[in-house]
Scaffold this motif. Structure first.
Motif, PDB file in Angstrom:
ATOM      1  N   TYR A 157      33.612  39.952  28.488  1.00 27.11           N
ATOM      2  CA  TYR A 157      34.955  39.891  29.077  1.00 27.11           C
ATOM      3  C   TYR A 157      35.381  38.443  29.257  1.00 27.11           C
ATOM      4  O   TYR A 157      34.554  37.553  29.389  1.00 27.11           O
ATOM      5  N   SER A 158      36.697  38.211  29.273  1.00 22.88           N
ATOM      6  CA  SER A 158      37.219  36.896  29.628  1.00 22.88           C
ATOM      7  C   SER A 158      38.495  37.069  30.435  1.00 22.88           C
ATOM      8  O   SER A 158      39.165  38.103  30.339  1.00 22.88           O
ATOM      9  N   VAL A 159      38.804  36.081  31.256  1.00 21.73           N
ATOM     10  CA  VAL A 159      39.999  36.122  32.106  1.00 21.73           C
ATOM     11  C   VAL A 159      40.677  34.767  32.091  1.00 21.73           C
ATOM     12  O   VAL A 159      40.122  33.770  31.645  1.00 21.73           O
ATOM     13  N   SER A 160      41.889  34.735  32.611  1.00 17.49           N
ATOM     14  CA  SER A 160      42.606  33.493  32.850  1.00 17.49           C
ATOM     15  C   SER A 160      43.397  33.662  34.143  1.00 17.49           C
ATOM     16  O   SER A 160      43.730  34.781  34.537  1.00 17.49           O
ATOM     17  N   ARG A 161      43.700  32.557  34.793  1.00 18.73           N
ATOM     18  CA  ARG A 161      44.518  32.601  36.018  1.00 18.73           C
ATOM     19  C   ARG A 161      45.442  31.389  36.006  1.00 18.73           C
ATOM     20  O   ARG A 161      45.268  30.424  36.720  1.00 18.73           O
ATOM     21  N   GLU A 162      46.454  31.483  35.166  1.00 18.14           N
ATOM     22  CA  GLU A 162      47.412  30.373  35.028  1.00 18.14           C
ATOM     23  C   GLU A 162      48.509  30.453  36.078  1.00 18.14           C
ATOM     24  O   GLU A 162      49.152  29.445  36.376  1.00 18.14           O
ATOM     25  N   LYS A 163      48.759  31.635  36.609  1.00 18.20           N
ATOM     26  CA  LYS A 163      49.771  31.826  37.641  1.00 18.20           C
ATOM     27  C   LYS A 163      49.162  32.625  38.786  1.00 18.20           C
ATOM     28  O   LYS A 163      48.283  33.468  38.563  1.00 18.20           O
ATOM     29  N   LYS A 164      49.652  32.407  39.975  1.00 16.93           N
ATOM     30  CA  LYS A 164      49.124  33.114  41.140  1.00 16.93           C
ATOM     31  C   LYS A 164      49.301  34.618  40.980  1.00 16.93           C
ATOM     32  O   LYS A 164      48.479  35.407  41.431  1.00 16.93           O
ATOM     33  N   GLU A 165      50.399  35.020  40.348  1.00 14.12           N
ATOM     34  CA  GLU A 165      50.738  36.428  40.289  1.00 14.12           C
ATOM     35  C   GLU A 165      49.988  37.199  39.214  1.00 14.12           C
ATOM     36  O   GLU A 165      50.002  38.418  39.213  1.00 14.12           O
ATOM     37  N   SER A 166      49.352  36.514  38.285  1.00 17.07           N
ATOM     38  CA  SER A 166      48.846  37.179  37.099  1.00 17.07           C
ATOM     39  C   SER A 166      47.380  36.880  36.838  1.00 17.07           C
ATOM     40  O   SER A 166      46.933  35.732  36.970  1.00 17.07           O
ATOM     41  N   PHE A 167      46.643  37.913  36.448  1.00 20.11           N
ATOM     42  CA  PHE A 167      45.201  37.758  36.196  1.00 20.11           C
ATOM     43  C   PHE A 167      44.805  38.703  35.050  1.00 20.11           C
ATOM     44  O   PHE A 167      44.172  39.736  35.267  1.00 20.11           O
ATOM     45  N   PRO A 168      45.157  38.370  33.821  1.00 19.78           N
ATOM     46  CA  PRO A 168      44.849  39.261  32.697  1.00 19.78           C
ATOM     47  C   PRO A 168      43.369  39.257  32.330  1.00 19.78           C
ATOM     48  O   PRO A 168      42.701  38.236  32.438  1.00 19.78           O
ATOM     49  N   LEU A 169      42.906  40.404  31.890  1.00 21.51           N
ATOM     50  CA  LEU A 169      41.505  40.587  31.464  1.00 21.51           C
ATOM     51  C   LEU A 169      41.472  40.913  29.981  1.00 21.51           C
ATOM     52  O   LEU A 169      42.163  41.824  29.537  1.00 21.51           O
ATOM     53  N   THR A 170      40.679  40.163  29.226  1.00 20.50           N
ATOM     54  CA  THR A 170      40.492  40.458  27.813  1.00 20.50           C
ATOM     55  C   THR A 170      39.115  41.082  27.611  1.00 20.50           C
ATOM     56  O   THR A 170      38.103  40.513  28.031  1.00 20.50           O
ATOM     57  N   VAL A 171      39.126  42.250  26.996  1.00 20.35           N
ATOM     58  CA  VAL A 171      37.880  42.924  26.642  1.00 20.35           C
ATOM     59  C   VAL A 171      37.598  42.535  25.195  1.00 20.35           C
ATOM     60  O   VAL A 171      38.371  42.880  24.296  1.00 20.35           O
ATOM     61  N   THR A 172      36.566  41.784  24.974  1.00 21.73           N
ATOM     62  CA  THR A 172      36.304  41.278  23.633  1.00 21.73           C
ATOM     63  C   THR A 172      35.418  42.238  22.840  1.00 21.73           C
ATOM     64  O   THR A 172      34.834  43.176  23.387  1.00 21.73           O
ATOM     65  N   SER A 173      35.303  41.955  21.574  1.00 20.17           N
ATOM     66  CA  SER A 173      34.474  42.798  20.700  1.00 20.17           C
ATOM     67  C   SER A 173      32.990  42.658  21.041  1.00 20.17           C
ATOM     68  O   SER A 173      32.172  43.461  20.599  1.00 20.17           O
ATOM     69  N   ALA A 174      32.660  41.672  21.845  1.00 16.42           N
ATOM     70  CA  ALA A 174      31.264  41.481  22.253  1.00 16.42           C
ATOM     71  C   ALA A 174      30.839  42.446  23.356  1.00 16.42           C
ATOM     72  O   ALA A 174      29.635  42.595  23.619  1.00 16.42           O
TER      73      ALA A 174
END
Lengths: 110, 112
Positions: B64-81
């Protein structure tokens, strides 16, 4: 992280009180006791929390043992809509990390 | 209405594809979380973020990977790994304890 122990499942009749137990013998002096519940196919929702004294709100009551090694969530009159998984969690103050166990699945019988 | 919005509610992907799950909150909470729940199991913490541009691994961050570029948003990427990505994913936000945590309604991801 302090752990909690809850029964896997419990049953109750509709309109009767329900007492959901939680053991937390390794609780530290500053850990808060939180309860959440999760309805089927939904995210958990906050129910109640406390530190040392018993607490009441519109959803439930929380009874905390004097030594704080156990607590009980009390639903005063169970309804069919209270059927859910109930989680007891210990939260150190100021922490952001919540650890959920498997909880107690409450079945309410009509 | 204040709350947490996860989208979509159901998501289907083919094996080997990366997929990003959206999570937005308008509660002005500093902390955000991602949990994974498998059938009949409790919640397991994937990642959490206490502040913008900072995040920490939880118990099951691999794949999994995440980013937190904005306070309001926290997207999660489910990778092929991620070996077993099919699960119910829950996003949450909170203020520091003893405040309560608010959860989204979840995204059910199925990988075929």
């Amino acid at each position: 992280d302090a752990k909690t122990t809850q029964p896997n499942s419990m049953e109750s009749n509709e309109e009767e009180p329900v007492h959901l137990p939680c053991n937390h013998s390794t609780i530290s002096g500053t850990d808060y006791i939180h309860w959440y519940r999760q309805l089927p196919s939904q995210g958990p929702e906050y129910v109640i929390h406390g530190l040392t004294s018993n607490v009441n709100n519109r959803m439930a009551s929380l009874a905390i043992a004097e030594d704080r090694k156990s607590s009980t969530l009390i639903l005063h009159r169970a309804t069919l809509r209270d059927a859910a998984v109930y989680y007891c969690i210990l939260i150190p103050p100021g922490t952001y990390k919540y650890i959920f166990g498997t909880g107690t699945r409450l079945k309410v019988l009509a | 209405d204040g709350g947490i919005t996860q989208s979509p509610k159901y998501l289907f992907r083919k094996e080997g594809q990366n997929v990003t799950l959206s999570c937005e909150q308008n509660l002005n909470h500093d902390a955000m979380y991602w949990y994974r729940q498998d059938p009949g199991q409790g919640l397991r913490l994937i990642y959490y973020s206490q502040i913008v541009n900072d995040f920490q691994k939880g118990d099951i961050a691999e794949g999994y990977s995440v980013s937190r570029e904005k306070k309001e948003s926290f997207p999660l990427t489910v990778t092929s790994a991620q070996k077993n990505p099919t699960a119910f994913y829950l996003c949450a936000s909170s203020i520091p304890s003893p405040g309560s945590t608010f959860f989204g309604q979840g995204t059910r991801l199925t990988v075929v």
